[in-house]
Scaffold this motif. Structure first.
Motif, PDB file in Angstrom:
ATOM      1  N   THR A   1       0.841  -1.196   0.000  1.00  0.00           N
ATOM      2  CA  THR A   1       0.000   0.000   0.000  1.00  0.00           C
ATOM      3  C   THR A   1       0.878   1.248   0.000  1.00  0.00           C
ATOM      4  N   THR A   2       0.263   2.371  -0.301  1.00  0.00           N
ATOM      5  CA  THR A   2       1.002   3.636  -0.296  1.00  0.00           C
ATOM      6  C   THR A   2       1.542   3.941   1.099  1.00  0.00           C
TER       7      THR A   2
ATOM      8  N   ASN B   1       4.515  10.944  -7.260  1.00  0.00           N
ATOM      9  CA  ASN B   1       3.340  10.109  -7.525  1.00  0.00           C
ATOM     10  C   ASN B   1       2.872   9.406  -6.259  1.00  0.00           C
ATOM     11  N   ILE B   2       3.833   9.033  -5.402  1.00  0.00           N
ATOM     12  CA  ILE B   2       3.477   8.415  -4.124  1.00  0.00           C
ATOM     13  C   ILE B   2       2.803   9.442  -3.219  1.00  0.00           C
TER      14      ILE B   2
ATOM     15  N   LYS C   1       1.162  12.041  -4.175  1.00  0.00           N
ATOM     16  CA  LYS C   1      -0.162  12.319  -4.722  1.00  0.00           C
ATOM     17  C   LYS C   1      -1.149  11.244  -4.303  1.00  0.00           C
ATOM     18  N   SER C   2      -0.701   9.998  -4.317  1.00  0.00           N
ATOM     19  CA  SER C   2      -1.572   8.900  -3.909  1.00  0.00           C
ATOM     20  C   SER C   2      -1.931   8.986  -2.427  1.00  0.00           C
TER      21      SER C   2
ATOM     22  N   THR D   1      -6.820  11.199  -1.335  1.00  0.00           N
ATOM     23  CA  THR D   1      -5.940  10.124  -1.778  1.00  0.00           C
ATOM     24  C   THR D   1      -6.359   9.597  -3.147  1.00  0.00           C
ATOM     25  N   GLU D   2      -5.423   8.960  -3.824  1.00  0.00           N
ATOM     26  CA  GLU D   2      -5.684   8.322  -5.117  1.00  0.00           C
ATOM     27  C   GLU D   2      -5.022   6.947  -5.120  1.00  0.00           C
ATOM     28  N   ASN D   3      -5.684   5.997  -5.755  1.00  0.00           N
ATOM     29  CA  ASN D   3      -5.114   4.655  -5.832  1.00  0.00           C
ATOM     30  C   ASN D   3      -4.018   4.604  -6.904  1.00  0.00           C
ATOM     31  N   ILE D   4      -2.947   3.862  -6.605  1.00  0.00           N
ATOM     32  CA  ILE D   4      -1.933   3.548  -7.617  1.00  0.00           C
ATOM     33  C   ILE D   4      -2.314   2.210  -8.226  1.00  0.00           C
TER      34      ILE D   4
END
Length: 435
Positions: free
Chosen positions: A262-263, A285-286, A288-289, A304-307
């Motif tokens: 997970t992030t 990018n991490i 941002k997630s 949050t955003e999913n990778i």
């Protein structure tokens, strides 16, 4: 009092003493910084705490009270209550700093001496990265050959119309001779029917052979390497930094699936490590997630955003595979199936069996990676525990026990080669791997 020789000797000893004292102080400062400060601070960048480079000068110029900085290190709350400047620093990043009441002024100075001795990040690498980026853009622009497709399209259209016209003319010419050709063809086939039959047989056999060879390639994914949202460098994390595979894939020894980190797992380290050069964009990018901003002391926005990672080792739905059974009970090292990730700089892929065989300690196999033959071959040569694995081998221990109690002769037959393999304990049964 001193002659010239004594004065020179005294100066040499004094210089040596000062150098020794400086080196000792720097070593002590580095040790204290790494053990107590590095979690939240770096010399030249604001992290959870502010950057520490020339912090003594900064506090002095800011009007801090004498001794306030040392008090801050030992107990920041006391310093903030007694010094207005320390209160400003506390408001900059409202997070509770660990107190270090055991540090003396000399030890705190040693830490700051060590920090101030750290060189500023070189601008050369940034400039090189910028030049590289410009060069990449220029190369991209120079390699734009989209106009070629338009030219090829026109050429193909001309060829199509030309072939169509020629075809019509040939068709008109062939109409007159068509009846003669048909009669001649029938006569030739009849006269050479033996060779024609052999030719047809060869073509049919070749087609059947090709069909069955093609069936063997179904489901073979050797070399498969999907794209990923972040080009994760396994060689830096697992190789250079020595991070254990199960720190990120933490269910490999507990579950059917190895799990995708997970992030939050990434943020355990990257809240502090923000990278340099091209690494910065990947780590962004991490952030941002996770909804994290590293500015100031760092803060979470809650957005949050999913990778979305793309799975590499993706087995068919009718195939059952359990990571924990292989990793925990079978004692299989990750490199047996995934390759040596400590040296994997490219994106993860299905590593060919030839490359897996080159890795020291791997079971030597011949069938394509992730094929059914590959699994069966491994089950045929890989031995399992013939005794207790301290609670990890209960499943196999029970099978050993039943064999001894019910068919000792069969058990002895299994042990003729000095080991009991997986297939001898049912590892070739269809229901073991297929629903």
């Amino acid at each position: 009092m001193f002659n010239k020789g004594n004065k020179g000797l005294f100066a040499f000893v004094l210089t040596l003493f000062m150098l020794t004292n400086f080196v000792t102080s720097a070593q002590e400062g580095e040790s204290i910084f790494n053990s107590k400060c590095a979690t939240c601070h770096v010399p030249h960048k604001d992290m959870t705490g502010p950057k520490l480079f020339e912090v003594r000068q900064k506090w002095e110029e800011g009007g801090a009270m004498e001794g306030s900085l040392y008090q801050w290190v030992r107990n920041w709350q006391v310093a903030a209550a007694t010094d207005p400047y320390a209160k400003e620093v506390a408001d900059w990043a409202p997070s509770a700093m660990t107190t270090f009441a055991d540090l003396s002024d000399e030890q705190i100075d040693a830490v700051f001496d060590y920090v101030d001795a750290q060189p500023l990040p070189g601008a050369a690498s940034d400039a090189g990265a910028a030049v590289g980026a410009v060069a990449t853009n220029v190369a991209t622009e120079e390699n734009d050959f989209s106009w070629i497709w338009y030219v090829l399209g026109v050429v193909f259209l001309v060829i199509i119309f030309s072939v169509g016209g020629v075809r019509r003319q040939l068709q008109e010419l062939d109409e007159d001779a068509d009846k003669h050709v048909k009669v001649g063809s029938k006569v030739w086939i009849f006269k050479n029917r033996k060779y024609v039959g052999m030719g047809v047989l060869v073509v049919v056999l070749a087609g059947v052979t090709w069909f069955f060879v093609a069936l063997n390639d179904i489901g073979i994914v050797t070399g498969y390497q999907p794209s990923q949202p972040i080009a994760f460098p396994h060689d830096k994390h697992a190789g250079i930094n020595g991070i254990d595979c199960k720190y990120c894939h933490n269910s490999a020894d507990k579950s059917k699936s190895a799990g995708i980190p997970t992030t939050n797992v990434c943020m355990n380290c990257h809240k502090q490590i923000q990278g340099e050069g091209d690494q910065v964009e990947k780590i962004k990018n991490i952030y941002k997630s996770a909804g994290f901003s590293p500015e100031g002391g760092g803060s979470y926005s809650g957005e949050t955003e999913n990778i979305v990672w793309n799975k590499v080792h993706n087995l068919p739905d009718h195939v059952y595979f359990n990571h924990s059974q292989h990793v925990e009970v079978g004692g299989i090292d990750c490199k047996q199936c995934h390759g040596d990730m400590t040296k994997q700089s490219a994106l993860p892929r299905v590593v060919p069996v030839e490359e897996l065989n080159e890795i020291e300690g791997n079971v030597q196999l011949t069938r394509p990676t992730l094929s059914m033959g590959w699994c069966i071959e491994c089950h045929n040569v890989k031995e399992v525990s013939t005794g207790t694995l301290e609670g990890k081998g209960g499943y196999y221990d029970e099978i050993h026990k039943r064999l001894l109690e019910n068919d000792e002769s069969l058990y002895e037959e299994y042990l003729e080669d000095g080991k009991v393999t997986v297939n001898e304990l049912g590892g070739w049964e269809c229901a073991k791997c297929h629903y």
